[in-house]
Design a protein around this motif. Structure first.
Motif, PDB file in Angstrom:
ATOM      1  N   SER A  17       0.711  -1.053  -0.067  1.00  0.00           N
ATOM      2  CA  SER A  17      -0.037   0.097  -0.012  1.00  0.00           C
ATOM      3  C   SER A  17       0.942   1.201   0.183  1.00  0.00           C
ATOM      4  O   SER A  17       0.513   2.311   0.817  1.00  0.00           O
ATOM      5  CB  SER A  17      -1.044  -0.145   1.087  1.00  0.00           C
ATOM      6  OG  SER A  17      -2.146  -0.976   0.917  1.00  0.00           O
ATOM      7  N   ARG A  18       1.802   1.465  -0.888  1.00  0.00           N
ATOM      8  CA  ARG A  18       2.793   2.403  -0.938  1.00  0.00           C
ATOM      9  C   ARG A  18       2.308   3.568  -1.772  1.00  0.00           C
ATOM     10  O   ARG A  18       1.874   3.092  -3.134  1.00  0.00           O
ATOM     11  CB  ARG A  18       4.135   1.863  -1.197  1.00  0.00           C
ATOM     12  CG  ARG A  18       5.012   1.083  -0.261  1.00  0.00           C
ATOM     13  CD  ARG A  18       6.276   0.970  -0.786  1.00  0.00           C
ATOM     14  NE  ARG A  18       6.616   0.280  -1.992  1.00  0.00           N
ATOM     15  CZ  ARG A  18       7.300   0.803  -3.147  1.00  0.00           C
ATOM     16  NH1 ARG A  18       7.666   1.950  -3.040  1.00  0.00           N
ATOM     17  NH2 ARG A  18       7.179  -0.022  -4.205  1.00  0.00           N
ATOM     18  N   SER A  19       1.941   4.760  -1.625  1.00  0.00           N
ATOM     19  CA  SER A  19       1.324   5.682  -2.363  1.00  0.00           C
ATOM     20  C   SER A  19       2.202   6.006  -3.637  1.00  0.00           C
ATOM     21  O   SER A  19       1.717   6.306  -4.565  1.00  0.00           O
ATOM     22  CB  SER A  19       1.053   7.025  -1.523  1.00  0.00           C
ATOM     23  OG  SER A  19       0.411   6.631  -0.472  1.00  0.00           O
ATOM     24  N   ALA A  20       3.612   5.872  -3.420  1.00  0.00           N
ATOM     25  CA  ALA A  20       4.562   6.332  -4.653  1.00  0.00           C
ATOM     26  C   ALA A  20       4.290   5.336  -5.797  1.00  0.00           C
ATOM     27  O   ALA A  20       4.319   5.597  -6.852  1.00  0.00           O
ATOM     28  CB  ALA A  20       6.046   6.209  -4.133  1.00  0.00           C
ATOM     29  N   VAL A  21       3.694   4.123  -5.609  1.00  0.00           N
ATOM     30  CA  VAL A  21       3.373   3.171  -6.566  1.00  0.00           C
ATOM     31  C   VAL A  21       2.470   3.629  -7.316  1.00  0.00           C
ATOM     32  O   VAL A  21       2.499   3.255  -8.713  1.00  0.00           O
ATOM     33  CB  VAL A  21       3.196   1.637  -5.914  1.00  0.00           C
ATOM     34  CG1 VAL A  21       2.864   0.677  -7.115  1.00  0.00           C
ATOM     35  CG2 VAL A  21       4.384   1.230  -5.086  1.00  0.00           C
ATOM     36  N   ASN A  22       1.436   4.253  -6.854  1.00  0.00           N
ATOM     37  CA  ASN A  22       0.222   4.541  -7.690  1.00  0.00           C
ATOM     38  C   ASN A  22       0.408   6.328  -8.251  1.00  0.00           C
ATOM     39  O   ASN A  22       0.032   6.545  -9.360  1.00  0.00           O
ATOM     40  CB  ASN A  22      -0.825   4.964  -6.796  1.00  0.00           C
ATOM     41  CG  ASN A  22      -2.246   5.130  -7.604  1.00  0.00           C
ATOM     42  OD1 ASN A  22      -2.751   4.610  -8.455  1.00  0.00           O
ATOM     43  ND2 ASN A  22      -2.757   6.481  -6.967  1.00  0.00           N
ATOM     44  N   ILE A  23       1.166   6.918  -7.435  1.00  0.00           N
ATOM     45  CA  ILE A  23       1.502   8.391  -7.753  1.00  0.00           C
ATOM     46  C   ILE A  23       2.430   8.522  -8.913  1.00  0.00           C
ATOM     47  O   ILE A  23       2.108   9.203  -9.945  1.00  0.00           O
ATOM     48  CB  ILE A  23       1.716   8.991  -6.338  1.00  0.00           C
ATOM     49  CG1 ILE A  23       0.571   9.290  -5.501  1.00  0.00           C
ATOM     50  CG2 ILE A  23       2.503  10.772  -7.017  1.00  0.00           C
ATOM     51  CD1 ILE A  23       1.144  10.086  -4.325  1.00  0.00           C
ATOM     52  N   GLY A  30      11.904   7.113 -10.854  1.00  0.00           N
ATOM     53  CA  GLY A  30      10.746   6.494  -9.916  1.00  0.00           C
ATOM     54  C   GLY A  30      11.215   5.079  -9.486  1.00  0.00           C
ATOM     55  O   GLY A  30      10.914   4.625  -8.312  1.00  0.00           O
ATOM     56  N   GLN A  31      11.918   4.397 -10.438  1.00  0.00           N
ATOM     57  CA  GLN A  31      12.604   2.986 -10.156  1.00  0.00           C
ATOM     58  C   GLN A  31      13.596   3.146  -9.014  1.00  0.00           C
ATOM     59  O   GLN A  31      13.822   2.426  -8.039  1.00  0.00           O
ATOM     60  CB  GLN A  31      12.867   2.271 -11.299  1.00  0.00           C
ATOM     61  CG  GLN A  31      11.864   1.694 -12.194  1.00  0.00           C
ATOM     62  CD  GLN A  31      12.218   1.093 -13.193  1.00  0.00           C
ATOM     63  OE1 GLN A  31      13.307   1.276 -13.958  1.00  0.00           O
ATOM     64  NE2 GLN A  31      11.561  -0.185 -13.562  1.00  0.00           N
ATOM     65  N   ALA A  32      14.512   4.340  -9.136  1.00  0.00           N
ATOM     66  CA  ALA A  32      15.919   4.332  -8.544  1.00  0.00           C
ATOM     67  C   ALA A  32      15.339   4.699  -7.201  1.00  0.00           C
ATOM     68  O   ALA A  32      15.866   4.343  -6.028  1.00  0.00           O
ATOM     69  CB  ALA A  32      16.882   5.311  -9.233  1.00  0.00           C
ATOM     70  N   LEU A  33      14.526   5.828  -6.939  1.00  0.00           N
ATOM     71  CA  LEU A  33      14.352   6.544  -5.917  1.00  0.00           C
ATOM     72  C   LEU A  33      12.987   5.950  -4.956  1.00  0.00           C
ATOM     73  O   LEU A  33      13.147   5.967  -3.719  1.00  0.00           O
ATOM     74  CB  LEU A  33      14.150   8.018  -5.816  1.00  0.00           C
ATOM     75  CG  LEU A  33      15.302   8.802  -6.527  1.00  0.00           C
ATOM     76  CD1 LEU A  33      14.966  10.195  -6.459  1.00  0.00           C
ATOM     77  CD2 LEU A  33      16.563   8.528  -5.655  1.00  0.00           C
ATOM     78  N   PHE A  34      11.965   5.475  -5.745  1.00  0.00           N
ATOM     79  CA  PHE A  34      10.810   5.139  -5.006  1.00  0.00           C
ATOM     80  C   PHE A  34      10.481   3.757  -5.209  1.00  0.00           C
ATOM     81  O   PHE A  34       9.614   3.217  -4.756  1.00  0.00           O
ATOM     82  CB  PHE A  34       9.736   5.835  -5.704  1.00  0.00           C
ATOM     83  CG  PHE A  34       9.971   7.425  -5.593  1.00  0.00           C
ATOM     84  CD1 PHE A  34       9.533   7.951  -4.098  1.00  0.00           C
ATOM     85  CD2 PHE A  34      10.353   8.277  -6.329  1.00  0.00           C
ATOM     86  CE1 PHE A  34       9.853   9.304  -3.899  1.00  0.00           C
ATOM     87  CE2 PHE A  34      10.535   9.676  -6.357  1.00  0.00           C
ATOM     88  CZ  PHE A  34      10.464  10.199  -5.070  1.00  0.00           C
ATOM     89  N   ASN A  35      11.149   2.963  -5.842  1.00  0.00           N
ATOM     90  CA  ASN A  35      11.168   1.537  -6.311  1.00  0.00           C
ATOM     91  C   ASN A  35       9.749   1.151  -6.868  1.00  0.00           C
ATOM     92  O   ASN A  35       9.147   0.271  -6.408  1.00  0.00           O
ATOM     93  CB  ASN A  35      11.286   0.793  -4.866  1.00  0.00           C
ATOM     94  CG  ASN A  35      11.613  -0.788  -4.988  1.00  0.00           C
ATOM     95  OD1 ASN A  35      12.197  -1.046  -5.995  1.00  0.00           O
ATOM     96  ND2 ASN A  35      11.164  -1.440  -4.036  1.00  0.00           N
ATOM     97  N   VAL A  36       9.387   2.077  -7.610  1.00  0.00           N
ATOM     98  CA  VAL A  36       8.108   1.788  -8.686  1.00  0.00           C
ATOM     99  C   VAL A  36       8.344   0.848  -9.560  1.00  0.00           C
ATOM    100  O   VAL A  36       9.332   0.928 -10.336  1.00  0.00           O
ATOM    101  CB  VAL A  36       7.705   3.167  -9.014  1.00  0.00           C
ATOM    102  CG1 VAL A  36       6.420   2.818 -10.061  1.00  0.00           C
ATOM    103  CG2 VAL A  36       7.293   4.236  -8.089  1.00  0.00           C
ATOM    104  N   PRO A  37       7.908  -0.310  -9.664  1.00  0.00           N
ATOM    105  CA  PRO A  37       8.023  -1.430 -10.624  1.00  0.00           C
ATOM    106  C   PRO A  37       7.572  -1.121 -12.055  1.00  0.00           C
ATOM    107  O   PRO A  37       6.733  -0.291 -12.280  1.00  0.00           O
ATOM    108  CB  PRO A  37       6.956  -2.581  -9.803  1.00  0.00           C
ATOM    109  CG  PRO A  37       5.853  -1.880  -9.212  1.00  0.00           C
ATOM    110  CD  PRO A  37       6.307  -0.356  -8.784  1.00  0.00           C
TER     111      PRO A  37
END
Length: 365
Positions: free
Chosen positions: A166-172, A238-245
């Motif tokens: 439930s990480r907000s960064a994944v959606n934002i 996004g991948q480097a800083l927030f680990n967004v897949p």
């Protein structure tokens, strides 16, 4: 009091100039009214009627009572039915629904023994807001068709897909792709034609054989590369800083982004044919950006908005791009599975190019 007279003269000049600038004058009232209407009517934090699929493998009186109880909460709107959990997973991946209710064949025994949850809620957890809304179903009555339960908590087991933490960064972060591309691409081209006119460069085009359509395409193409560079930077950061897949295909992501970039550039050209100064072009960009941010599903769940707001949102390219980019990046959906939003972006592109070409006149005034 000569100073007062001089200030009064400048004031009178500015007011007169403002009254002649119809677009700026309209913005003075238009932007506050738009914000009031958007936040007052279109934005609804009390989300209801989430698109849902039900799979009832028991088809018993208890299971039908459970489905009816879920429906009566008004949290979900059952728009589809399936026969297996795979049907729900496919619908979630394609974005057809955001929630699935899975009732197993032994639901009667589960309700009687109370040793485990009677049913499952399968939720598109990429948006943490939806997960929170789905949990409202735990407030259901604890009595179903005469079958007593120990309480609402033993009815459902919630399973979050795509973003279990439930990480907000994944959606934002994927949504920010749409926001940034909308702002930059529309502004670039909205200013472009106006700048040519202000600098007098359109004079050189008068004696050339270039057509309106060729000029429009020539204005768009350089910024396509700029937009793709922005996509690359944003995804990498996004991948480097927030680990967004990035679960889906990189090729599909770039193809979807290419459609979105081209659609925004064409609409920017439309704005450029409606204004006469670069300042007005930036005003027009903001006027277009505001509803795109608020109505596209970037800030608030799309399903929670009133129908009128949803109809307006369907006309905005960003609405369809968010469905594409979140589907590809977070749900591992192929572009071929997301045909409807992709086709909508093609329509926006064609509409923008045709309208801009029709409105543009190769003239000095």
């Amino acid at each position: 009091m000569k100073w007062a007279s001089r200030i009064g003269g400048v004031l009178a000049k500015e007011l007169k100039q403002l009254s002649r600038d119809k677009l700026t004058f309209a913005m003075i009232a238009g932007i506050p009214i738009m914000q009031l209407l958007l936040f007052g009517y279109a934005i609804n934090t009390d989300v209801r009627y989430l698109r849902a699929m039900v799979v009832d493998q028991a088809e018993s009186n208890a299971s039908r009572a459970l489905v009816q109880a879920v429906r009566e909460t008004q949290v979900v709107d059952f728009v589809a039915t399936g026969t297996s959990p795979a049907d729900i997973e496919t619908a979630l991946r394609r974005g057809d629904v955001v929630l699935g209710v899975l009732i197993p064949a032994d639901v009667d025994r589960r309700l009687a023994r109370r040793d485990r949850p009677a049913a499952q809620l399968l939720v598109d957890g990429a948006d943490p807001t939806l997960l929170g809304v789905a949990r409202q179903l735990t407030a259901m009555p604890a009595e179903l068709d005469g079958v007593a339960t120990t309480g609402p908590a033993d009815l459902f087991e919630t399973r979050a897909y795509y973003n279990p933490e439930s990480r907000s960064a994944v959606n934002i972060v994927p949504g920010l792709l749409g926001v940034i591309l909308t702002m930059t691409m529309v502004m670039f081209t909205a200013v472009s034609i106006v700048k040519e006119n202000e600098r007098g460069n359109l004079e050189f085009l008068i004696n050339t054989p270039i057509s309106n359509g060729e000029l429009m395409l020539g204005k768009i193409l350089p910024y396509v590369g700029v937009g793709l560079v922005q996509v690359t930077l944003l995804v990498a950061i996004g991948q480097a800083l927030f680990n967004v897949p990035l679960h889906g295909s990189v090729v599909d992501l770039y193809l979807a982004s290419l459609l979105f970039i081209a659609a925004n550039l064409s609409l920017g050209l439309v704005i450029s044919t409606l204004v006469s100064t670069q300042f007005q072009a930036m005003q027009g960009t903001f006027f277009f950006l505001l509803p795109s941010i608020l109505l596209s599903g970037f800030m608030f769940p799309f399903d929670g908005m009133p129908k009128v707001a949803q109809w307006i949102a369907e006309c905005l390219p960003m609405t369809h791009y968010l469905r594409l980019v979140r589907g590809i990046m977070l749900r591992d959906a192929a572009l071929t599975e997301l045909g409807q939003p992709a086709f909508a972006l093609v329509l926006c592109l064609v509409f923008g190019l045709v309208l801009a070409t029709m409105r543009f006149k190769k003239r000095l005034d």
